[in-house]
Design a protein around this motif. Structure first.
Motif, PDB file in Angstrom:
ATOM      1  N   ALA A 215      14.765  62.618 -12.039  1.00 26.03           N
ATOM      2  CA  ALA A 215      14.609  62.050 -10.705  1.00 26.03           C
ATOM      3  C   ALA A 215      15.315  60.708 -10.551  1.00 26.03           C
ATOM      4  O   ALA A 215      15.869  60.397  -9.494  1.00 26.03           O
ATOM      5  CB  ALA A 215      13.125  61.909 -10.364  1.00 26.03           C
ATOM      6  N   LYS A 216      15.328  59.904 -11.621  1.00 23.60           N
ATOM      7  CA  LYS A 216      15.932  58.578 -11.524  1.00 23.60           C
ATOM      8  C   LYS A 216      17.456  58.630 -11.423  1.00 23.60           C
ATOM      9  O   LYS A 216      18.087  57.638 -11.038  1.00 23.60           O
ATOM     10  CB  LYS A 216      15.513  57.716 -12.712  1.00 23.60           C
ATOM     11  N   PHE A 217      18.046  59.772 -11.788  1.00 26.17           N
ATOM     12  CA  PHE A 217      19.503  59.923 -11.704  1.00 26.17           C
ATOM     13  C   PHE A 217      19.925  60.805 -10.530  1.00 26.17           C
ATOM     14  O   PHE A 217      21.116  61.017 -10.316  1.00 26.17           O
ATOM     15  CB  PHE A 217      20.063  60.517 -12.992  1.00 26.17           C
ATOM     16  N   LEU A 218      18.965  61.304  -9.781  1.00 28.02           N
ATOM     17  CA  LEU A 218      19.275  62.237  -8.702  1.00 28.02           C
ATOM     18  C   LEU A 218      20.148  61.602  -7.630  1.00 28.02           C
ATOM     19  O   LEU A 218      21.016  62.259  -7.043  1.00 28.02           O
ATOM     20  CB  LEU A 218      17.982  62.748  -8.079  1.00 28.02           C
ATOM     21  N   TRP A 219      19.967  60.313  -7.377  1.00 27.55           N
ATOM     22  CA  TRP A 219      20.745  59.631  -6.341  1.00 27.55           C
ATOM     23  C   TRP A 219      22.226  59.589  -6.696  1.00 27.55           C
ATOM     24  O   TRP A 219      23.092  59.572  -5.801  1.00 27.55           O
ATOM     25  CB  TRP A 219      20.211  58.217  -6.132  1.00 27.55           C
ATOM     26  N   ILE A 220      22.536  59.565  -7.981  1.00 31.18           N
ATOM     27  CA  ILE A 220      23.944  59.555  -8.407  1.00 31.18           C
ATOM     28  C   ILE A 220      24.611  60.870  -8.008  1.00 31.18           C
ATOM     29  O   ILE A 220      25.750  60.883  -7.508  1.00 31.18           O
ATOM     30  CB  ILE A 220      24.053  59.334  -9.926  1.00 31.18           C
ATOM     31  N   ILE A 221      23.913  61.973  -8.228  1.00 28.71           N
ATOM     32  CA  ILE A 221      24.452  63.286  -7.868  1.00 28.71           C
ATOM     33  C   ILE A 221      24.612  63.411  -6.361  1.00 28.71           C
ATOM     34  O   ILE A 221      25.665  63.834  -5.857  1.00 28.71           O
ATOM     35  CB  ILE A 221      23.529  64.404  -8.391  1.00 28.71           C
ATOM     36  N   GLN A 222      23.590  63.013  -5.631  1.00 29.01           N
ATOM     37  CA  GLN A 222      23.594  63.206  -4.183  1.00 29.01           C
ATOM     38  C   GLN A 222      24.525  62.248  -3.449  1.00 29.01           C
ATOM     39  O   GLN A 222      24.923  62.530  -2.312  1.00 29.01           O
ATOM     40  CB  GLN A 222      22.166  63.070  -3.651  1.00 29.01           C
ATOM     41  N   SER A 223      24.876  61.128  -4.068  1.00 30.51           N
ATOM     42  CA  SER A 223      25.807  60.190  -3.434  1.00 30.51           C
ATOM     43  C   SER A 223      27.260  60.612  -3.628  1.00 30.51           C
ATOM     44  O   SER A 223      28.162  60.042  -3.003  1.00 30.51           O
ATOM     45  CB  SER A 223      25.600  58.776  -3.993  1.00 30.51           C
ATOM     46  N   ASN A 224      27.504  61.587  -4.463  1.00 36.86           N
ATOM     47  CA  ASN A 224      28.852  62.125  -4.658  1.00 36.86           C
ATOM     48  C   ASN A 224      29.211  62.979  -3.445  1.00 36.86           C
ATOM     49  O   ASN A 224      28.531  63.972  -3.168  1.00 36.86           O
ATOM     50  CB  ASN A 224      28.889  62.962  -5.937  1.00 36.86           C
ATOM     51  N   PRO A 225      30.256  62.646  -2.695  1.00 40.96           N
ATOM     52  CA  PRO A 225      30.596  63.434  -1.500  1.00 40.96           C
ATOM     53  C   PRO A 225      30.786  64.916  -1.785  1.00 40.96           C
ATOM     54  O   PRO A 225      30.458  65.764  -0.946  1.00 40.96           O
ATOM     55  CB  PRO A 225      31.898  62.784  -1.005  1.00 40.96           C
ATOM     56  N   LEU A 226      31.302  65.240  -2.973  1.00 40.67           N
ATOM     57  CA  LEU A 226      31.530  66.647  -3.295  1.00 40.67           C
ATOM     58  C   LEU A 226      30.225  67.438  -3.352  1.00 40.67           C
ATOM     59  O   LEU A 226      30.223  68.650  -3.126  1.00 40.67           O
ATOM     60  CB  LEU A 226      32.280  66.772  -4.627  1.00 40.67           C
ATOM     61  N   TYR A 227      29.128  66.765  -3.650  1.00 41.81           N
ATOM     62  CA  TYR A 227      27.830  67.444  -3.658  1.00 41.81           C
ATOM     63  C   TYR A 227      27.517  67.999  -2.268  1.00 41.81           C
ATOM     64  O   TYR A 227      27.045  69.137  -2.131  1.00 41.81           O
ATOM     65  CB  TYR A 227      26.730  66.485  -4.100  1.00 41.81           C
ATOM     66  N   SER A 228      27.773  67.207  -1.239  1.00 44.04           N
ATOM     67  CA  SER A 228      27.507  67.655   0.128  1.00 44.04           C
ATOM     68  C   SER A 228      28.431  68.794   0.532  1.00 44.04           C
ATOM     69  O   SER A 228      28.017  69.737   1.217  1.00 44.04           O
ATOM     70  CB  SER A 228      27.649  66.479   1.108  1.00 44.04           C
ATOM     71  N   PHE A 229      29.698  68.734   0.089  1.00 44.90           N
ATOM     72  CA  PHE A 229      30.619  69.837   0.388  1.00 44.90           C
ATOM     73  C   PHE A 229      30.113  71.136  -0.245  1.00 44.90           C
ATOM     74  O   PHE A 229      30.126  72.194   0.393  1.00 44.90           O
ATOM     75  CB  PHE A 229      32.023  69.509  -0.125  1.00 44.90           C
TER      76      PHE A 229
END
Length: 277
Positions: A215-229
Motif C-alpha cells: 500500500a505504501k508504494f501504490l502511489w508510485i504505480i498510480q502516478s505513472n501515466p502509463l498506468y492510466s493508459f
C-alpha cells in the motif's frame, strides 16, 4: 526572378509552435504515409515471415512471460485469464517503447536527408510514432482472438479503444520529440532511453497484479501515466467498462501536455538540430 509558383524555404522565418508543426504535417501527409509504410516494410524486409512478425512477436513474448509468471510464480488475476491480462498490458507498453525509440532516433537516422533537402523534421518524428501505432493495431488482432478463445468475449466498449490509442500516441510522440532534441547533442541519450523505458515499464502492472504492490508504494504505480493508459485500455478491450474518472484525467492531461511540451521544445530548437546534424 523565381516563378511565383516556386516554393522558397526561408530559414529565418519564425515558427508558431504547434500551429506550424500541425500545418506541416497536413501539407506533407503524403510523405508521412510513405514513411509509415517504409518503416513497417523495411523492419521486416529480410524476414521470411515479413509483417506476420507483428502478430507473432507479442504472442511469443506473452507465451514466455505467461509460463514464467502464471506457472512458476502462480500469478492469478480475478475474473480474467492471465494471458488476456498480460497481452493487453504488453500492447500498451510495446507501443510506448517502440514509438519513443523510433521518434527519438528519427532526427539522427534521417540526418542525410535533413542536411540536403528541406523536409520539416517533425514529419519523420510523427511518422515513426504512427508506424508504432499501426503495429499496435495489427497486434490487437491476436488479443481479440485470445479473448474469444478463452471465453472472455469482445465487449461493445472495444469500439472506444481509439480514445486511449490517440492519447497514448500523443504522449509517446511528445516524449520522443524531447528525446530527439536531446539526442542530437548527446547521442548517449538514446541508450539511456532504453533504461528509462524499462524502468517505467516495470512500474506498470502488466505481468503482475496490482494487488501484490504494498500500500505504501501504490502511489508510485498510480502516478505513472502509463498506468492510466493501461487501465483505460483494459477497461475498453475486455472488461466492458470504464476505468475510474481520474485515470481518464491523467491520460488526457499527460497526452496533451507532453505532446505540447515536446512540440514546443522541438519548435524552439529545430534549426540548431539540423545544423548539428
Amino acid at each position: 526572378m523565381l516563378p511565383s509558383s516556386t516554393a522558397v524555404y526561408d530559414s529565418a522565418q519564425l515558427r508558431k509552435p504547434l500551429l506550424t508543426e500541425f500545418r506541416n504535417l497536413w501539407e506533407f501527409r503524403g510523405l508521412i504515409r510513405l514513411l509509415v509504410g517504409r518503416d513497417i516494410t523495411v523492419r521486416y524486409k529480410r524476414s521470411a515471415l515479413g509483417v506476420w512478425w507483428t502478430l507473432l512477436n507479442p504472442l511469443l513474448t506473452m507465451s514466455i512471460l505467461w509460463i514464467v509468471f502464471s506457472q512458476f510464480f502462480r500469478f492469478q488475476i480475478p475474473d480474467v485469464p492471465f494471458a488476456v491480462y498480460l497481452l493487453s498490458g504488453m500492447l500498451v507498453i510495446t507501443l510506448f517503447a517502440q514509438g519513443v525509440n523510433a521518434t527519438g532516433a528519427a532526427m539522427v537516422n534521417n540526418a542525410g536527408v535533413l542536411s540536403k533537402v528541406y523536409v520539416p523534421p517533425e514529419v519523420f518524428a510523427f511518422s515513426s510514432g504512427l508506424a508504432a501505432a499501426t503495429n499496435f493495431i495489427i497486434a490487437l488482432i491476436p488479443l481479440l482472438l485470445i479473448q474469444l478463445g478463452t471465453g472472455v468475449g469482445i465487449p461493445w466498449t472495444v469500439v472506444l479503444v481509439p480514445i486511449p490509442l490517440l492519447f497514448l500516441l500523443a504522449f509517446t510522440v511528445g516524449v520522443g520529440l524531447l528525446i530527439a532534441a536531446a539526442a542530437v547533442y548527446f547521442y548517449d541519450v538514446l541508450d539511456l532511453t532504453n533504461v528509462f523505458i524499462q524502468l517505467v515499464s516495470y512500474l506498470v502492472p502488466t505481468f503482475y497484479p496490482i494487488s501484490i504492490v504494498p500500500a505504501k508504494f501504490l502511489w508510485i504505480i498510480q502516478s505513472n501515466p502509463l498506468y492510466s493508459f493501461v487501465k483505460v485500455f483494459r477497461g475498453f478491450v475486455y472488461e466492458g467498462g470504464f476505468a475510474p474518472w481520474w485515470n481518464f484525467v491523467v491520460m488526457g492531461l499527460s497526452g496533451v501536455l507532453i505532446l505540447t511540451l515536446g512540440v514546443w521544445v522541438f519548435s524552439r530548437s529545430w534549426k540548431n538540430l539540423v545544423v548539428l546534424l
